[in-house]
Design a protein around this motif. Structure first.
Motif, mmCIF file in Angstrom:
data_model
loop_
_atom_site.group_PDB
_atom_site.id
_atom_site.type_symbol
_atom_site.label_atom_id
_atom_site.label_comp_id
_atom_site.label_asym_id
_atom_site.label_seq_id
_atom_site.Cartn_x
_atom_site.Cartn_y
_atom_site.Cartn_z
ATOM 1 N N TYR A 189 0.807 -1.214 0.000
ATOM 2 C CA TYR A 189 0.000 0.000 0.000
ATOM 3 C C TYR A 189 0.842 1.267 0.000
ATOM 4 C CZ TYR A 189 -3.783 3.225 0.962
ATOM 5 O OH TYR A 189 -4.685 4.263 0.875
ATOM 6 N N SER A 190 1.969 1.287 0.700
ATOM 7 C CA SER A 190 2.798 2.495 0.684
ATOM 8 C C SER A 190 3.289 2.785 -0.730
ATOM 9 C CB SER A 190 3.982 2.352 1.638
ATOM 10 O OG SER A 190 4.794 1.255 1.278
ATOM 11 N N ARG A 191 3.652 1.739 -1.474
ATOM 12 C CA ARG A 191 4.058 1.923 -2.869
ATOM 13 C C ARG A 191 2.874 2.416 -3.710
ATOM 14 N NH1 ARG A 191 8.442 0.213 -6.344
ATOM 15 N NH2 ARG A 191 7.741 0.700 -8.476
ATOM 16 N N PHE A 192 1.708 1.873 -3.465
ATOM 17 C CA PHE A 192 0.486 2.286 -4.162
ATOM 18 C C PHE A 192 0.219 3.772 -3.945
ATOM 19 C CE2 PHE A 192 -4.356 2.047 -4.302
ATOM 20 C CZ PHE A 192 -4.438 1.864 -5.674
ATOM 21 N N VAL A 193 0.396 4.243 -2.717
ATOM 22 C CA VAL A 193 0.216 5.661 -2.403
ATOM 23 C C VAL A 193 1.267 6.503 -3.108
ATOM 24 C CG1 VAL A 193 0.313 7.382 -0.559
ATOM 25 C CG2 VAL A 193 -0.871 5.217 -0.178
ATOM 26 N N GLN A 194 2.521 6.119 -2.977
ATOM 27 C CA GLN A 194 3.615 6.910 -3.542
ATOM 28 C C GLN A 194 3.522 7.014 -5.053
ATOM 29 O OE1 GLN A 194 7.145 5.010 -2.077
ATOM 30 N NE2 GLN A 194 6.671 5.472 0.070
ATOM 31 N N GLU A 195 3.118 5.931 -5.703
ATOM 32 C CA GLU A 195 2.998 5.964 -7.165
ATOM 33 C C GLU A 195 1.946 6.970 -7.615
ATOM 34 O OE1 GLU A 195 4.288 1.431 -8.471
ATOM 35 O OE2 GLU A 195 2.195 1.866 -7.998
ATOM 36 N N GLN A 196 0.848 7.062 -6.885
ATOM 37 C CA GLN A 196 -0.242 7.934 -7.325
ATOM 38 C C GLN A 196 0.022 9.407 -7.023
ATOM 39 O OE1 GLN A 196 -4.376 6.051 -6.987
ATOM 40 N NE2 GLN A 196 -3.180 4.840 -5.541
ATOM 41 N N ALA A 198 3.396 10.692 -6.601
ATOM 42 C CA ALA A 198 4.657 11.141 -7.201
ATOM 43 C C ALA A 198 5.381 10.000 -7.902
ATOM 44 C CB ALA A 198 5.554 11.748 -6.126
ATOM 45 N N GLY A 199 4.660 9.125 -8.566
ATOM 46 C CA GLY A 199 5.294 7.995 -9.230
ATOM 47 C C GLY A 199 6.272 8.401 -10.311
ATOM 48 N N ASP A 200 5.974 9.487 -11.021
ATOM 49 C CA ASP A 200 6.866 9.933 -12.091
ATOM 50 C C ASP A 200 8.194 10.431 -11.547
ATOM 51 O OD1 ASP A 200 5.480 12.024 -10.857
ATOM 52 O OD2 ASP A 200 5.566 13.305 -12.615
ATOM 53 N N THR A 211 1.893 6.657 -15.265
ATOM 54 C CA THR A 211 0.474 6.293 -15.362
ATOM 55 C C THR A 211 -0.254 6.459 -14.039
ATOM 56 O OG1 THR A 211 1.119 4.656 -17.015
ATOM 57 C CG2 THR A 211 -1.097 4.493 -16.124
ATOM 58 N N ALA A 212 0.394 6.073 -12.939
ATOM 59 C CA ALA A 212 -0.267 6.103 -11.637
ATOM 60 C C ALA A 212 -0.656 7.505 -11.214
ATOM 61 C CB ALA A 212 0.639 5.470 -10.579
ATOM 62 N N THR A 213 0.094 8.518 -11.654
ATOM 63 C CA THR A 213 -0.215 9.888 -11.249
ATOM 64 C C THR A 213 -1.498 10.406 -11.899
ATOM 65 O OG1 THR A 213 1.247 10.758 -12.974
ATOM 66 C CG2 THR A 213 2.183 10.478 -10.779
ATOM 67 N N GLY A 214 -2.119 9.593 -12.737
ATOM 68 C CA GLY A 214 -3.446 9.943 -13.234
ATOM 69 C C GLY A 214 -4.437 10.158 -12.114
ATOM 70 N N PHE A 215 -4.127 9.634 -10.934
ATOM 71 C CA PHE A 215 -4.975 9.875 -9.755
ATOM 72 C C PHE A 215 -5.133 11.366 -9.493
ATOM 73 C CE2 PHE A 215 -4.952 10.980 -5.235
ATOM 74 C CZ PHE A 215 -6.125 10.382 -4.806
ATOM 75 N N LEU A 216 -4.037 12.126 -9.602
ATOM 76 C CA LEU A 216 -4.078 13.557 -9.297
ATOM 77 C C LEU A 216 -4.958 14.321 -10.268
ATOM 78 C CD1 LEU A 216 -0.302 14.138 -8.501
ATOM 79 C CD2 LEU A 216 -2.166 13.807 -6.865
ATOM 80 N N VAL A 356 -1.236 9.182 -21.418
ATOM 81 C CA VAL A 356 -2.136 9.063 -20.280
ATOM 82 C C VAL A 356 -2.493 10.469 -19.835
ATOM 83 C CG1 VAL A 356 -0.221 8.912 -18.633
ATOM 84 C CG2 VAL A 356 -2.496 8.119 -17.958
ATOM 85 N N TYR A 357 -3.757 10.666 -19.469
ATOM 86 C CA TYR A 357 -4.189 11.956 -18.942
ATOM 87 C C TYR A 357 -3.780 12.032 -17.489
ATOM 88 C CZ TYR A 357 -7.050 16.028 -17.936
ATOM 89 O OH TYR A 357 -7.459 17.279 -17.572
ATOM 90 N N THR A 358 -2.878 12.959 -17.194
ATOM 91 C CA THR A 358 -2.316 13.026 -15.848
ATOM 92 C C THR A 358 -1.785 14.427 -15.589
ATOM 93 O OG1 THR A 358 -0.728 12.007 -14.344
ATOM 94 C CG2 THR A 358 -0.066 12.167 -16.647
ATOM 95 N N VAL A 359 -0.882 14.562 -14.617
ATOM 96 C CA VAL A 359 -0.312 15.866 -14.303
ATOM 97 C C VAL A 359 0.885 16.142 -15.208
ATOM 98 C CG1 VAL A 359 -1.092 15.937 -11.921
ATOM 99 C CG2 VAL A 359 1.063 14.800 -12.456
ATOM 100 N N LEU A 360 1.028 17.403 -15.572
ATOM 101 C CA LEU A 360 2.155 17.861 -16.385
ATOM 102 C C LEU A 360 3.037 18.741 -15.513
ATOM 103 C CD1 LEU A 360 0.165 18.875 -19.600
ATOM 104 C CD2 LEU A 360 1.274 16.683 -19.116
ATOM 105 N N PRO A 361 4.294 18.353 -15.272
ATOM 106 C CA PRO A 361 5.171 19.155 -14.404
ATOM 107 C C PRO A 361 5.498 20.505 -15.033
ATOM 108 C CG PRO A 361 6.009 16.919 -14.707
ATOM 109 C CD PRO A 361 4.930 17.123 -15.722
#
Length: 711
Positions: A189-196, A198-200, A211-216, A356-361
């Motif tokens: 779960y900690s990895r699951f949280v971190q990926e969503q 700040a996985g990039d 891909t995981a940062t699509g959560f944001l 993937v639709y996600t955050v753009l730094p």
């Protein structure tokens, strides 16, 4: 003095305020100066925070003593039974094997057990037969699809932007597939949280890092405000504030069950969260925007990201220049056009990339505390940080106030996933518990604050949290008895080590979970909401569960996994979906018979069938779905084109497999309800089918409570 009505009103008001302050020292130390707060006098903010259970460290708890230890199968049962025995209550009898199999199958994979699975389980008289079923279900790829639907509800995932121009997000689906994959792989779960979060940044060379940062970016996005409004305007700043607010609220509510958005305009009125903490969290996301981003091959990722950033900066500079000059064209604008074209050409030479639709730094913008949340009333710059109310974890980050965008999100990801963060671990075990029992130990899963509910079993909540986060903390000595050993032999330690599958296993193997739903009239008067769990709660299938179960019974369920979602609508223009089942090629396409989690989700106009059955509103986080019983639901389950079509398919299946009406009706009961019909039921439905057709009989079964509810 009491003859003066205004003086009487003033005295009564002061008396009421005194009662409020005495009952809530957190409000007292904010409203009154130190030394004048009545019962809260002299309290510091830190000492006041200690008074609320959610912000305290997770405790090490011992298993409580119980009288009827033989009933207990897992340590969960000790906590539940102890609470019942203190009130002179006893658990309900266990559910029968057929009911239990149907319950756990729907819970873990969201589909009904097949007739063969039912027959095999009933024939297996070994003591560990049920455990083997649980392990089989947890290993099924259907498990990830079922539990991803729950997670997407909380993340308020959608495949369109929402707002006025509800444009499509054709590249949002990789995030949905990531969630399914992460659950199936049982990612810690900690990895699951971190990926969503700040996985990039933390895992840049892994397939799921981006891909995981699509959560944001999963929530609604105002296309008009973010794209069409001019830079430098107040309305543009409001749009950006609200966009960051969605990210901040989504992260903190999902992972920490905190209503952080209540501190946007002022200090939180009920929880020890100052306005400064809210804007420190806004500063974490001050350098991100939303959009399509390449993912996949790591070798080109850095170059693609840099080209995307360059194109964004050039386009923004060109737009700003265009607003300042009146000329239609100019050498400066032409220069920007050449540079933008060059960037596009360099990107094209890299070849096609998955998006993937996600955050753009981007470069972080300065973040100010806003008086009353007004963008025109800045009250001081803040740097990135988190909550200051946890005694076990500092709210500040060990990074510079001017730190780059990625470093900020990485710091927040580590803060949330820290083993010392009590909110994170209580939050996730409570969510899992709630989906199994129909209500959480805290029945406000997104709000652990003072406005939320108190835990029904606080010691159990902490035991689950410690058991889940630590590979050793849950290893406790179980009381042994001959009765218990006859029921089940579970030799593995109870510690979960952040494995969600192990947590599910501990819960569904418990005697508490295996209870029947039998009603006790006396206990109902004492605990009508069944908060003490003296029986199992009967639950209705969610909207997607109904749709998937109908497809499973009709034999048309397509188990193809992943990829773009299927459309159940047509677009009148670029952002106006129309659910027209009479349109050619809409209702009868086999590709729409996949599981409902793969449906293309529109925010502005929900699928009428899903909406009627209380589907989640993708515009809002939905930690708990409402459950209603309406006449419209009955009409939909009888007359919706989807039901009509699948009823016909179900009738065709029954006729293929059985030549006689009696065999057809028996098979229909076994598929829909998991049991044989009673003689009177079979006789009545055979007569109905002979008069109105077998498809009509199937429609009746789809509308029955026994099909729609799980005991």
């Amino acid at each position: 003095m009491w003859d003066d009505p205004f003086r009487r009103i003033r005295w009564f008001a002061l008396f009421a305020l005194a009662l409020v302050l005495a009952a809530n020292p957190v409000i007292a130390h904010r409203v009154l100066p130190a030394g004048k707060a009545g019962a809260g006098a002299g309290l510091s903010p830190r000492s006041a925070e200690l008074q609320h259970w959610a912000f305290q460290p997770v405790r090490i708890v011992s298993l409580p003593p119980v009288k009827s230890a033989a009933w207990c199968v897992t340590p969960i049962d000790r906590f539940v039974l102890a609470a019942l025995e203190r009130r002179g209550m006893h658990p309900a009898p266990p559910a029968d094997r057929r009911t239990l199999l149907r319950r756990v199958t729907y819970d873990l994979i969201g589909l009904p057990p097949s007739p063969d699975e039912i027959a095999n389980f009933l024939a297996d008289r070994r003591s560990n037969a049920y455990e083997k079923v649980v392990d089989r279900l947890l290993a099924s790829p259907r498990y990830g699809e079922r539990w991803a639907r729950h997670w997407l509800d909380v993340a308020h995932y959608g495949d369109t932007h929402g707002y006025d121009k509800d444009k499509r997000r054709d590249h949002a689906w990789p995030y949905r597939d990531y969630v399914i994959r992460a659950f199936n792989e049982d990612r810690p779960y900690s990895r699951f949280v971190q990926e969503q979060v700040a996985g990039d940044v933390l895992f840049p060379n892994t397939p799921d890092g981006v891909t995981a940062t699509g959560f944001l970016a999963a929530g609604p996005w105002d296309y008009v405000g973010n794209v069409e409004l001019a830079e430098g305007t107040v309305e543009k700043e409001k749009t950006r504030l609200l966009d960051r607010d969605d990210m901040v609220s989504n992260v903190m509510a999902t992972f920490n069950s905190v209503t952080i958005h209540c501190a946007r305009c002022h200090d939180h009125k009920f929880d020890p969260i100052p306005q400064r903490d809210y804007y420190r969290l806004q500063a974490v996301f001050a350098g991100v925007e939303r959009g399509d981003r390449p993912y996949g091959e790591p070798k080109n990722m850095a170059e693609r990201t840099e080209l995307d950033r360059r194109e964004h900066d050039l386009t923004a500079a060109r737009t700003a220049l265009k607003q300042k000059i009146a000329a239609i064209s100019s050498p400066e604008i032409a220069g920007f056009d050449r540079e933008i074209a060059d960037v596009a050409s360099r990107r094209a030479r890299l070849g096609q990339s998955e998006l993937v639709y996600t955050v753009l730094p981007r470069a972080p913008r300065p973040i100010q505390i806003l008086a009353r949340g007004d963008v025109e009333k800045p009250a001081g710059l803040v740097g990135p940080g988190a909550l200051s109310c946890l005694l076990s974890l500092p709210g500040g980050f060990d990074i510079a106030a001017t730190s780059p965008e990625g470093e900020r999100r990485a710091a927040l990801a580590h803060w949330i996933s820290s083993p010392s963060n009590p909110l994170t671990w209580r939050s996730i075990v409570n969510r899992i518990w709630a989906y199994h029992f129909g209500q959480g130990i805290v029945d406000t899963p997104n709000d652990f604050g003072r406005n939320g509910s108190r835990p029904s079993h606080p010691e159990l909540l902490d035991w689950l949290a410690r058991t889940f986060v630590d590979a050793e903390a849950g290893h406790v000595t179980r009381p042994q008895s001959k009765v218990e050993n006859r029921k089940s032999k579970i030799d593995a330690p109870w510690a979960c080590g952040q494995s969600l599958k192990r947590l599910h296993r501990v819960i569904v193997l418990s005697a508490t979970y295996r209870q029947s739903t039998r009603i006790d009239p006396v206990y109902t008067t004492r605990d009508g909401d069944n908060r003490l769990l003296w029986r199992m709660n009967r639950q209705r299938l969610d909207a997607e569960g109904v749709r998937d179960a109908v497809l499973a019974v009709s034999g048309k369920l397509d188990l193809t996994m992943g990829g773009p979602g299927f459309d159940l609508f047509r677009f009148k223009d670029d952002h106006s979906p129309v659910y027209d089942y009479t349109a050619p090629g809409i209702a009868d396409r086999p590709e729409t018979w996949r599981r409902a989690v793969y449906a293309f989700t529109v925010r502005s106009v929900q699928n009428p069938f899903i909406e009627c059955l209380d589907g989640a509103d993708p515009n809002l986080p939905t930690p708990v779905r409402s459950t209603t019983l309406t006449a419209l639901q009955a009409l939909a389950l009888l007359n919706d084109p989807f039901i009509l079509r699948q009823s016909a398919f179900c009738a065709e299946r029954l006729k293929r497999e059985h030549s006689d009406p009696s065999g057809q009706i028996s098979a229909a009961y076994e598929l829909a309800f998991g049991r044989d019909p009673m003689p009177a039921e079979a006789s009545n439905l055979i007569g109905f089918a002979s008069k109105h057709g077998l498809a009509a009989a199937c429609r009746l079964l789809f509308n029955a409570n026994e099909f729609l509810f799980v005991d």
